[in-house]
Enzyme design. Structure first.
Site, PDB file in Angstrom:
ATOM      1  CB  CYS A   1      -0.927  -0.003   1.224  1.00  0.00           C
ATOM      2  SG  CYS A   1      -1.910   1.499   1.418  1.00  0.00           S
TER       3      CYS A   1
ATOM      4  CB  CYS B   1      -0.358   2.472   4.006  1.00  0.00           C
ATOM      5  SG  CYS B   1      -2.021   1.943   3.662  1.00  0.00           S
ATOM      6  CG  ASP B   2       3.205   1.236   4.561  1.00  0.00           C
ATOM      7  OD1 ASP B   2       2.691   1.763   5.561  1.00  0.00           O
ATOM      8  OD2 ASP B   2       3.033   0.053   4.247  1.00  0.00           O
TER       9      ASP B   2
END
Lengths: 414, 110
Positions: free
Chosen positions: A136, A139-140
């Site tokens: 993701c 997300c990261d």
């Protein structure tokens, strides 16, 4: 006793939400069950959404999914929270149980479980997930500011997410299994990516291993032509090699293909009556928000028809509290001879002054019932007693006045 | 309501803590993190007798996260008397949801 829904949708991605919109707009009591508080499924995890028709000026995945959800709510779709762990589709009322301990009941279930990112299945991948291995980018990506990352994959998602990552990481190296210059993604993205100076490419290669002590330190690459292994130092590995259907909880309950995808026909019907499948978890050609939404619309519309057939059959034909025999007549406006034939039956039934009842079904609209009772000719009439089919006459030639009288005499006037 | 830690007070708070502590590493940009947040809030209410719960926004605090060996979110870290005893990350993403977190809490409580 808890409420029995008309339409229970498992999964609030675009397919499930579209089914919710169509279902609740058709006045079916409709609920969408999802494990997350925020609806949207996978579409919510992608920032860039450039191919949903009509939305092109900076629409985001979460943005458009919120619109879908609000739309469904506006027609009265209920939103429920829970992670489904067990389903029972054997009876006419389907049961859905969640990890949280709730059980929901519905006449129709639409399965929209979606898919989860596919793993490369190499050494180190599972151990280092969340420690440099990610699926993701939104997300990261922040973790990799000024660091080096590799991206595995070369489809639409891989290339688009790789370009997103260049805004954060120092270098982004894309590992491509194909010959130099060949990418599976769309041409527009490929051209853009090839011009991006922050992207580096490793061709003809796969990742054999991800290694590191607590955090990712390197990947071992394999050249698929020569078999040669090389180490590449990196801080992160982003994997975008497609998805796998999220259907473990459905094994043995509905038909899945050998890769675990739900099998449904063009009406989104699975092999279980009253259970439909939509979206990415279904066997299909193109997995996009727009096709998931289309699946949802089809499923809800097919479900509505199924429910009304079910209701007719249940209330007018199979209800055993009704002691009178019932003739179920299959006709079709397109089959002209069936119109006259059924009119003749109607006349005979009327002359019985209510001792027999007649239920007429348009065969093409009531396909489910027609299939259930193995109707192969239009017209066909089937006699029901105490909720059971006891006799039938098939074809216009055989449905004569005397044959109908005989049928009634033998089976009814005992 | 969980208290939010900052990079300034993270280490002091954790190292001086007694008993079981759980920290939710999240970022507002991380959709799965935000989706799970209401469940974590509920869990922190339900289990307030067995553990202390904190949230930590990793935005702009990457160094602190990486010091805790976190390089992907959502991640739930467990500390006992200031010592890290467990990290949950992939279990959450693999869809075991809050059940995995509850199970880990129970495991660490006994």
């Amino acid at each position: 006793m808890s409420k029995i829904y008309d339409l229970l949708i498992i999964g609030a991605g675009p397919g499930g939400l579209a089914a919710g919109i169509y279902g609740s707009r058709a006045k079916l009591s409709t609920a969408v069950l999802d494990k997350n508080a925020e609806p949207g499924g996978q579409a919510s995890t992608t920032d860039e959404m450039e191919n949903y028709p009509g939305f092109y000026n900076g629409t985001t995945g979460p943005g458009i999914m919120k619109e879908f959800a609000d739309h469904a709510k506006s027609f009265g779709t209920e939103f429920l929270r829970g992670t489904v762990d067990e389903v029972d589709f054997t009876g006419p009322v389907k049961k859905v149980h969640t990890q949280q301990g709730d059980t929901y009941e519905s006449k129709v279930v639409v399965l929209s479980p979606g898919a989860t990112p596919r793993k490369i299945n190499v050494k180190g991948e599972a151990e280092l997930r969340g420690k440099g291995v990610s699926y993701c980018a939104t997300c990261d990506a922040d973790f990799f500011v000024d660091l080096d990352v590799v991206v595995v994959g070369n489809g639409d998602a891989a290339i688009e997410e790789a370009m997103y990552l260049t805004k954060f990481a120092e270098t982004v190296t894309i590992i491509v299994i194909h010959e130099e210059g060949n990418l599976d993604c769309n041409k527009a993205s490929a051209e853009k990516a090839m011009k991006n100076p922050k992207l580096k490419w490793v061709w003809n290669s796969t990742v054999e291993e991800i290694a590191g002590d607590e955090l990712v330190e390197k990947v071992v690459l394999k050249n698929i032509n020569t078999g040669e292994l090389t180490d590449l130092e990196t801080n992160g590995v982003f994997v975008f090699i497609g998805t796998e259907p999220h259907t473990d909880f459905l094994k043995g309950k509905v038909e899945l293909d050998d890769r675990g995808y739900l099998v449904a026909n063009d009406m989104m019907e699975t092999n279980v009556p009253g259970v439909y499948a939509v979206g990415d978890a279904r066997v299909k050609y193109l997995r996009q928000v727009v096709t998931a939404a289309a699946d949802g619309a089809i499923a809800a519309s097919a479900a509505e028809k199924y429910l009304s057939e079910l209701e007719t059959l249940q209330n007018d034909v199979l209800d055993v509290s009704n002691k009178k025999p019932v003739i179920l007549a299959f006709w079709a406006p397109q089959v002209e001879e069936s119109i006259d034939s059924i009119a003749a039956v109607d006349k005979i039934v009327e002359e019985k002054n209510g001792a027999v009842e007649l239920v007429k079904l348009d065969t093409y609209r009531a396909k489910k019932t027609a299939t259930q009772y193995k109707v192969t000719q239009i017209p066909t009439i089937i006699l029901f007693k105490d909720g059971k089919d006891v006799a039938r006459i098939e074809g216009v030639k055989n449905i004569t006045s005397s044959a109908v009288e005989n049928l009634l005499k033998e089976s009814v006037e005992v | 309501m969980m208290e939010h830690l900052t990079k300034e007070n993270f280490e002091d708070t954790i190292s001086n803590s007694k008993g079981l502590v759980m920290v939710d590493f999240f970022s507002p940009k991380c959709v799965p993190c935000m989706a799970l947040m209401p469940d974590v809030e509920k869990l922190s209410d339900d289990k307030s007798d067995v553990a202390t719960f904190y949230a930590f926004d990793t935005t702009g605090n990457m160094r602190m996260a990486m010091k805790q060996k976190v390089m992907g979110i959502p991640a739930y870290l467990f500390y006992k008397d200031g010592e890290k005893v467990a990290t949950l990350g992939k279990e959450i993403l693999e869809d075991k949801g809050m059940a995995a977190v509850t199970a880990k809490l129970d495991e660490l409580t006994v």
